[in-house]
Structure formats: C-alpha cells, structure tokens
Design a protein around this motif. Structure first.
Motif, PDB file in Angstrom:
ATOM      1  N   VAL A 115      16.680  22.394-126.809  1.00 23.85           N
ATOM      2  CA  VAL A 115      16.791  22.458-128.265  1.00 23.85           C
ATOM      3  C   VAL A 115      16.037  23.687-128.777  1.00 23.85           C
ATOM      4  CG1 VAL A 115      16.277  21.275-130.440  1.00 23.85           C
ATOM      5  CG2 VAL A 115      17.076  19.952-128.461  1.00 23.85           C
ATOM      6  N   ALA A 116      14.850  23.931-128.236  1.00 27.57           N
ATOM      7  CA  ALA A 116      14.063  25.095-128.653  1.00 27.57           C
ATOM      8  C   ALA A 116      14.806  26.398-128.345  1.00 27.57           C
ATOM      9  CB  ALA A 116      12.696  25.082-127.969  1.00 27.57           C
ATOM     10  N   MET A 117      15.454  26.481-127.195  1.00 36.09           N
ATOM     11  CA  MET A 117      16.199  27.706-126.854  1.00 36.09           C
ATOM     12  C   MET A 117      17.389  27.883-127.796  1.00 36.09           C
ATOM     13  SD  MET A 117      15.853  28.167-122.707  1.00 36.09           S
ATOM     14  CE  MET A 117      17.002  26.911-122.288  1.00 36.09           C
ATOM     15  N   ALA A 118      18.069  26.795-128.131  1.00 34.45           N
ATOM     16  CA  ALA A 118      19.188  26.888-129.076  1.00 34.45           C
ATOM     17  C   ALA A 118      18.681  27.351-130.437  1.00 34.45           C
ATOM     18  CB  ALA A 118      19.896  25.541-129.191  1.00 34.45           C
ATOM     19  N   MET A 119      17.538  26.815-130.861  1.00 38.88           N
ATOM     20  CA  MET A 119      16.945  27.204-132.146  1.00 38.88           C
ATOM     21  C   MET A 119      16.561  28.693-132.128  1.00 38.88           C
ATOM     22  SD  MET A 119      15.860  26.203-135.201  1.00 38.88           S
ATOM     23  CE  MET A 119      15.770  24.433-135.083  1.00 38.88           C
ATOM     24  N   ALA A 120      15.976  29.151-131.046  1.00 39.35           N
ATOM     25  CA  ALA A 120      15.586  30.566-130.939  1.00 39.35           C
ATOM     26  C   ALA A 120      16.818  31.473-130.959  1.00 39.35           C
ATOM     27  CB  ALA A 120      14.773  30.794-129.672  1.00 39.35           C
TER      28      ALA A 120
ATOM     29  N   GLU B 263      12.838  33.763-139.330  1.00 37.98           N
ATOM     30  CA  GLU B 263      11.430  33.513-139.038  1.00 37.98           C
ATOM     31  C   GLU B 263      11.145  32.013-138.989  1.00 37.98           C
ATOM     32  OE1 GLU B 263       7.022  34.957-140.496  1.00 37.98           O
ATOM     33  OE2 GLU B 263       8.678  35.034-141.930  1.00 37.98           O
ATOM     34  N   ALA B 264      11.690  31.258-139.935  1.00 34.26           N
ATOM     35  CA  ALA B 264      11.481  29.806-139.961  1.00 34.26           C
ATOM     36  C   ALA B 264      12.062  29.151-138.706  1.00 34.26           C
ATOM     37  CB  ALA B 264      12.106  29.209-141.217  1.00 34.26           C
ATOM     38  N   ALA B 265      13.248  29.583-138.303  1.00 35.60           N
ATOM     39  CA  ALA B 265      13.874  29.024-137.102  1.00 35.60           C
ATOM     40  C   ALA B 265      13.069  29.361-135.849  1.00 35.60           C
ATOM     41  CB  ALA B 265      15.309  29.530-136.963  1.00 35.60           C
ATOM     42  N   THR B 266      12.545  30.578-135.781  1.00 33.87           N
ATOM     43  CA  THR B 266      11.728  30.978-134.636  1.00 33.87           C
ATOM     44  C   THR B 266      10.455  30.148-134.564  1.00 33.87           C
ATOM     45  OG1 THR B 266      12.585  33.238-134.739  1.00 33.87           O
ATOM     46  CG2 THR B 266      10.524  32.913-133.540  1.00 33.87           C
ATOM     47  N   LEU B 267       9.802  29.959-135.705  1.00 33.73           N
ATOM     48  CA  LEU B 267       8.579  29.152-135.738  1.00 33.73           C
ATOM     49  C   LEU B 267       8.869  27.695-135.360  1.00 33.73           C
ATOM     50  CD1 LEU B 267       6.878  30.636-138.911  1.00 33.73           C
ATOM     51  CD2 LEU B 267       6.212  30.976-136.504  1.00 33.73           C
ATOM     52  N   GLU B 268      10.008  27.183-135.811  1.00 35.18           N
ATOM     53  CA  GLU B 268      10.384  25.813-135.437  1.00 35.18           C
ATOM     54  C   GLU B 268      10.657  25.711-133.938  1.00 35.18           C
ATOM     55  OE1 GLU B 268      13.504  22.268-136.654  1.00 35.18           O
ATOM     56  OE2 GLU B 268      13.406  24.070-137.900  1.00 35.18           O
ATOM     57  N   ALA B 269      11.325  26.712-133.376  1.00 36.53           N
ATOM     58  CA  ALA B 269      11.583  26.719-131.930  1.00 36.53           C
ATOM     59  C   ALA B 269      10.271  26.722-131.149  1.00 36.53           C
ATOM     60  CB  ALA B 269      12.435  27.932-131.548  1.00 36.53           C
ATOM     61  N   LEU B 270       9.334  27.533-131.596  1.00 40.89           N
ATOM     62  CA  LEU B 270       8.023  27.572-130.933  1.00 40.89           C
ATOM     63  C   LEU B 270       7.305  26.229-131.046  1.00 40.89           C
ATOM     64  CD1 LEU B 270       6.825  31.108-132.024  1.00 40.89           C
ATOM     65  CD2 LEU B 270       7.394  30.372-129.702  1.00 40.89           C
ATOM     66  N   ALA B 271       7.402  25.595-132.203  1.00 41.21           N
ATOM     67  CA  ALA B 271       6.753  24.290-132.397  1.00 41.21           C
ATOM     68  C   ALA B 271       7.378  23.234-131.493  1.00 41.21           C
ATOM     69  CB  ALA B 271       6.854  23.869-133.861  1.00 41.21           C
ATOM     70  N   ILE B 272       8.704  23.243-131.379  1.00 40.12           N
ATOM     71  CA  ILE B 272       9.392  22.297-130.498  1.00 40.12           C
ATOM     72  C   ILE B 272       8.946  22.516-129.061  1.00 40.12           C
ATOM     73  CG2 ILE B 272      11.635  21.670-129.499  1.00 40.12           C
ATOM     74  CD1 ILE B 272      12.864  22.375-132.275  1.00 40.12           C
ATOM     75  N   ASP B 273       8.894  23.782-128.653  1.00 40.90           N
ATOM     76  CA  ASP B 273       8.498  24.101-127.280  1.00 40.90           C
ATOM     77  C   ASP B 273       7.046  23.697-127.020  1.00 40.90           C
ATOM     78  OD1 ASP B 273       9.009  25.280-124.664  1.00 40.90           O
ATOM     79  OD2 ASP B 273       7.627  26.853-125.315  1.00 40.90           O
ATOM     80  N   ARG B 274       6.161  23.994-127.976  1.00 44.00           N
ATOM     81  CA  ARG B 274       4.745  23.624-127.816  1.00 44.00           C
ATOM     82  C   ARG B 274       4.590  22.117-127.695  1.00 44.00           C
ATOM     83  NH1 ARG B 274       3.368  27.777-131.085  1.00 44.00           N
ATOM     84  NH2 ARG B 274       3.512  26.573-132.973  1.00 44.00           N
TER      85      ARG B 274
END
Length: 185
Positions: free
Chosen positions: A141-146, A162-173
């Motif tokens: 999901v994080a890779m799809a978001m990124a 930027e919001a999508a990238t930050l969300e992808a990072l949060a999902i991955d973390r």
C-alpha cells in the motif's frame, strides 16, 4: 489412482517446479534459464485452466521481460495475469491481485511514461482496496501511495504529492514498527 489420472497431476507438479525455477533464475538474472522454464510451465497452466498458477507464472515472465527492457511484452504478461485473476473472481488472492496491479501501473508510469489517466485510476483503486482490505501488505500500500504521489508531482500538484508521500512514509513506518514488534526486535 489410474495411470491416466496420475499423468495430469505429474505434469502440473513439474510445471510448478519449472515456474519456481524460473523465479529463482530471475533473481540471479539468468534470463535464458528463466525463459526455458517459463516455456515449459505456461502452456501447461493454460491447457489445465489453472488461472492461479498461470497468473503467478505470467508475473514472473512480466518481471523478466521488464528487467530486459522488453516493456511491451511485460505489459502483455501483466494484462494476461490480471485477466486470470478476473476469471478467478473472489477466489483470486487479494494480495496477489494488488501486487500485480501495482507492478503493472508502475510499469506504465515509471518505465513507459504512458497512459497517466489509466495509471492514476489504477493507483486510486489500489489505495481504496488497501484501505478496505487489511490482508494487503502495508508495504505494498505504501509503494502504491508513493507511486501515486509521483503522478501527482508530474501533474504539478505539489501539495497533494507531498501529502501522499508523507502518508506513504507513515504507512511504511507503522508497518515496520508492527513487523519489528512481532519479531521481538
């Protein structure tokens, strides 16, 4: 069992072994061996109507074609794998369908730079599926978001990207933290 019943199972078993060997050789970048084993597995899965094994094997073929720069062939393999999943309906493993769609969309957008509207729709569908279905690995999901963020960036939508990238990072973390706690790390 009678000999006539045993033969198809033996043939399918050998084809699964061929597909597994192809996946192993793909990791070693031995593309001639990948092709050799795929050429033996794919026709058997097609003839048997085994859509699950065929989809998995076609995904191996798509990745092999992609790594060799044969993007059109890779796209055809991804599309055929997705058609196998459609035929399977609800029996199709959600995580496998998700990963195949993500790789297909990634091929179209990052490698071929084509069909941006189709790719955006695929990523939007993947993200909706990922939020509904917790069986989808969060890293997928994080890779799809990124990747969706990259499309937004290409469209000049910097705040959304930027919001999508930050969300992808949060999902991955969050996924990494959960996985670490399960492993006792």
């Amino acid at each position: 069992p009678p000999r006539s019943t045993l033969f198809p199972y033996t043939t399918l078993f050998r084809s699964v072994l061929h597909a597994s060997l192809a996946a192993g050789y793909l990791g070693q970048q031995q593309y001639d061996k990948v092709r050799f084993h795929l050429d033996r597995a794919i026709p058997v899965f097609r003839a048997a109507g085994d859509d699950r094994e065929l989809a998995w094997t076609l995904e191996i073929q798509a990745r092999s074609e992609s790594f060799q720069g044969r993007t059109q062939e890779a796209v055809r393999s991804y599309l055929e794998a997705l058609a196998c999943f459609r035929r399977m309906g609800k029996a199709a493993p959600a995580a496998d369908v998700f990963e195949t769609k993500r790789q297909y969309a990634q091929m179209l957008s990052l490698v071929m730079h084509t069909r941006s509207q189709e790719v955006a729709a695929i990523y939007d569908d993947l993200l909706a599926t990922g939020s509904r279905d917790q069986s989808i690995p969060r890293v997928e999901v994080a890779m799809a978001m990124a990747n969706r963020a990259l499309l937004l960036l290409d469209e000049g939508k910097l705040p959304e990207a930027e919001a999508a990238t930050l969300e992808a990072l949060a999902i991955d973390r969050k996924s990494t933290r959960l996985n670490s706690s399960h492993l006792g790390i």
